[in-house]
Design a protein around this motif. Sequence first.
Motif, PDB file in Angstrom:
ATOM      1  N   ASP A  34      15.788 -19.014  72.522  1.00 15.27           N
ATOM      2  CA  ASP A  34      15.982 -17.708  73.160  1.00 15.27           C
ATOM      3  C   ASP A  34      17.444 -17.570  73.585  1.00 15.27           C
ATOM      4  OD1 ASP A  34      13.784 -15.619  74.770  1.00 15.27           O
ATOM      5  OD2 ASP A  34      15.912 -15.543  75.291  1.00 15.27           O
ATOM      6  N   GLU A  83      15.422  -7.083  70.599  1.00 14.67           N
ATOM      7  CA  GLU A  83      15.707  -6.071  71.619  1.00 14.67           C
ATOM      8  C   GLU A  83      14.490  -5.162  71.580  1.00 14.67           C
ATOM      9  OE1 GLU A  83      18.045  -5.816  73.773  1.00 14.67           O
ATOM     10  OE2 GLU A  83      19.300  -7.468  73.079  1.00 14.67           O
ATOM     11  N   SER A 176      -0.264  -3.026  69.835  1.00 10.54           N
ATOM     12  CA  SER A 176      -0.040  -1.863  70.688  1.00 10.54           C
ATOM     13  C   SER A 176       0.680  -2.322  71.957  1.00 10.54           C
ATOM     14  CB  SER A 176      -1.382  -1.213  71.005  1.00 10.54           C
ATOM     15  OG  SER A 176      -2.168  -2.123  71.746  1.00 10.54           O
ATOM     16  N   ASN A 177       0.833  -1.426  72.924  1.00  7.51           N
ATOM     17  CA  ASN A 177       1.582  -1.738  74.155  1.00  7.51           C
ATOM     18  C   ASN A 177       0.898  -2.833  74.974  1.00  7.51           C
ATOM     19  OD1 ASN A 177       2.492   1.038  73.400  1.00  7.51           O
ATOM     20  ND2 ASN A 177       3.720   0.783  75.235  1.00  7.51           N
TER      21      ASN A 177
HETATM   22  P1  NAD Z   1      11.154  -8.950  75.837  1.00 10.88           P
HETATM   23  O1  NAD Z   1      12.266  -7.977  75.783  1.00 10.88           O
HETATM   24  O2  NAD Z   1      10.452  -9.214  77.131  1.00 10.88           O
HETATM   25  O3  NAD Z   1      11.650 -10.375  75.286  1.00 10.88           O
HETATM   26  C1  NAD Z   1      12.492 -10.516  74.188  1.00 10.88           C
HETATM   27  C2  NAD Z   1      13.089 -11.912  74.231  1.00 10.88           C
HETATM   28  O4  NAD Z   1      13.926 -12.095  73.071  1.00 10.88           O
HETATM   29  C3  NAD Z   1      13.986 -12.160  75.460  1.00 10.88           C
HETATM   30  O5  NAD Z   1      13.656 -13.383  76.056  1.00 10.88           O
HETATM   31  C4  NAD Z   1      15.396 -12.191  74.880  1.00 10.88           C
HETATM   32  O6  NAD Z   1      16.284 -13.025  75.598  1.00 10.88           O
HETATM   33  C5  NAD Z   1      15.128 -12.714  73.473  1.00 10.88           C
HETATM   34  N1  NAD Z   1      16.178 -12.353  72.518  1.00 10.88           N
HETATM   35  C6  NAD Z   1      16.744 -11.134  72.333  1.00 10.88           C
HETATM   36  N2  NAD Z   1      17.672 -11.190  71.370  1.00 10.88           N
HETATM   37  C7  NAD Z   1      17.683 -12.467  70.916  1.00 10.88           C
HETATM   38  C8  NAD Z   1      18.406 -13.138  69.909  1.00 10.88           C
HETATM   39  N3  NAD Z   1      19.331 -12.501  69.178  1.00 10.88           N
HETATM   40  N4  NAD Z   1      18.161 -14.451  69.690  1.00 10.88           N
HETATM   41  C9  NAD Z   1      17.244 -15.116  70.444  1.00 10.88           C
HETATM   42  N5  NAD Z   1      16.536 -14.526  71.414  1.00 10.88           N
HETATM   43  C10 NAD Z   1      16.737 -13.215  71.646  1.00 10.88           C
HETATM   44  O7  NAD Z   1      10.132  -8.464  74.728  1.00 10.88           O
HETATM   45  P2  NAD Z   1       8.536  -8.564  74.636  1.00 10.88           P
HETATM   46  O8  NAD Z   1       7.948  -7.364  75.255  1.00 10.88           O
HETATM   47  O9  NAD Z   1       8.093  -9.904  75.051  1.00 10.88           O
HETATM   48  O10 NAD Z   1       8.347  -8.408  73.062  1.00 10.88           O
HETATM   49  C11 NAD Z   1       8.311  -9.551  72.204  1.00 10.88           C
HETATM   50  C12 NAD Z   1       8.088  -9.109  70.792  1.00 10.88           C
HETATM   51  O11 NAD Z   1       6.873  -8.372  70.692  1.00 10.88           O
HETATM   52  C13 NAD Z   1       9.182  -8.204  70.252  1.00 10.88           C
HETATM   53  O12 NAD Z   1       9.447  -8.561  68.919  1.00 10.88           O
HETATM   54  C14 NAD Z   1       8.579  -6.814  70.337  1.00 10.88           C
HETATM   55  O13 NAD Z   1       9.131  -5.962  69.351  1.00 10.88           O
HETATM   56  C15 NAD Z   1       7.126  -7.113  70.078  1.00 10.88           C
HETATM   57  N6  NAD Z   1       6.177  -6.164  70.683  1.00 10.88           N
HETATM   58  C16 NAD Z   1       6.194  -5.908  72.019  1.00 10.88           C
HETATM   59  C17 NAD Z   1       5.259  -5.038  72.566  1.00 10.88           C
HETATM   60  C18 NAD Z   1       5.218  -4.768  74.049  1.00 10.88           C
HETATM   61  O14 NAD Z   1       4.408  -3.929  74.487  1.00 10.88           O
HETATM   62  N7  NAD Z   1       5.983  -5.437  74.876  1.00 10.88           N
HETATM   63  C19 NAD Z   1       4.311  -4.406  71.742  1.00 10.88           C
HETATM   64  C20 NAD Z   1       4.333  -4.685  70.360  1.00 10.88           C
HETATM   65  C21 NAD Z   1       5.269  -5.568  69.842  1.00 10.88           C
END
Ligand code: NAD
Length: 369
Positions: A34, A83, A176-177
């Motif tokens: 990360d 992101e 989903s969310n």
């Molecule tokens: P988040 O923003 O809480 O966490 C993202 C993590 O990725 C962070 O710890 C950040 O430091 C790390 N990160 C960012 N850029 C990076 C890089 N270049 N190299 C290494 N690490 C990096 O996101 P989340 O809500 O936990 O989402 C995780 C995944 O699930 C994402 O791919 C998102 O698209 C997907 N997703 C999220 C949701 C949601 O509701 N939160 C729903 C569907 C899909």
Amino acid sequence: MKKILVTGGAGFIGSNFARMLLGRRGARHVVVLDKLTYAGNLENISDLEGRTDFEFIKGDICNVKLLDGILPGTDVIYNFAAETHVDRSIMEAGGFVKTDVVGTYALLQGALKHGVRRFVQISTDEVYGSIARGRFRETDPLLPNSPYSASKAGAEMLVRSFFRTYGLPVVITRSSNNYGPYQHPEKFIPLFVTNAIEGKPLPLYGDGRNVRDWIYVEDNCRAIAIAGEKGVAGEVYNIGAGDEKPNLEIARKIVGLAGADMNLLTLVDDRPGHDRRYAVDTEKIRALGWRKKTDFDEGMRKTVEWYRNNEGWWKAVKEGRFKRYYKRMYGGRLESAAKAGSGAPRASRSGSGAGSAKAAVRAARKGRK
Ligand code: NAD
Ligand code: TYD
């Protein structure tokens, strides 16, 4: 010994996933990679630190040299790193393209080069765009509307191409969310929960009637693990709990659970390109044996309780740069709403449905349906 790489494992879903792998799913060797952006937080995985079966590496998924050092001997990659906040992608999309698209490409190349046996791409239902009625199926076209969802769709296309062209065994999940513990307070539910606890306004975009299908994070993590373990290579799996709710309903629930004042509900100017509704068909993941375990009311109770019991965690996150972000994102909108009075947003005063949106918020404030 099976080595599993979880990228983005210091974020919201990734940290819950790493914990689950080492706990109930009995994984033997989990590596979290990360970059620790503003969204990554070592506190999210502090309980895993010091375990012999767990390793944390601070680094960027775009860093090919670093990947060459980490990937040898890796059996499975779960790519959560991204992101992720739609509002930030509207302000500046370059970082989204870099991590979500270019970073995924670097990981795919590394996976191929080092013979990784399974690549699980964590995608989102937002790649489909908005749907007025019915539910998206995995075969539906991708019509992303925000720079965030467009970058996630771009990543998916690369993942698919590495399966078709090079035979890399990939699986894609589109969930989903999510909501639950450790979600960054920039996102809707934790922002509203923490603002409600702090007695601050709850800024509802537009008319507050956009619909999302909410899934408790642990249910999504289990579905992702099942897709990773049992999913067919090259396939996509939708993940959703079927708990579709308009934002206003959730906001009211949060106010109730937090014991806050309904007057905090505030309609503000809408997000540009705001998707009206997301909904996915989950027959495919259920055919692999997955079922949700946490219903929405229970999940929300647990979530509000977690934020109540972990004030130190979110208060630290809401300091410093978050304050600057908050001012930029909400300052003007909240001022306009205050000037307009009774939670009526500037944009919706003249727009269609403005009257009824305003009335719904007024009714909520007065404690009526
Ligand atoms: P988040 O923003 O809480 O966490 C993202 C993590 O990725 C962070 O710890 C950040 O430091 C790390 N990160 C960012 N850029 C990076 C890089 N270049 N190299 C290494 N690490 C990096 O996101 P989340 O809500 O936990 O989402 C995780 C995944 O699930 C994402 O791919 C998102 O698209 C997907 N997703 C999220 C949701 C949601 O509701 N939160 C729903 C569907 C899909
Ligand atoms: P969000 O958590 O940003 O997830 P996404 O946009 O990826 O679905 O937002 C969820 C819903 O809540 C979405 O319809 C936008 C809305 N929303 C608000 O009304 N106010 C807010 O301050 C935020 C962050 C979101």
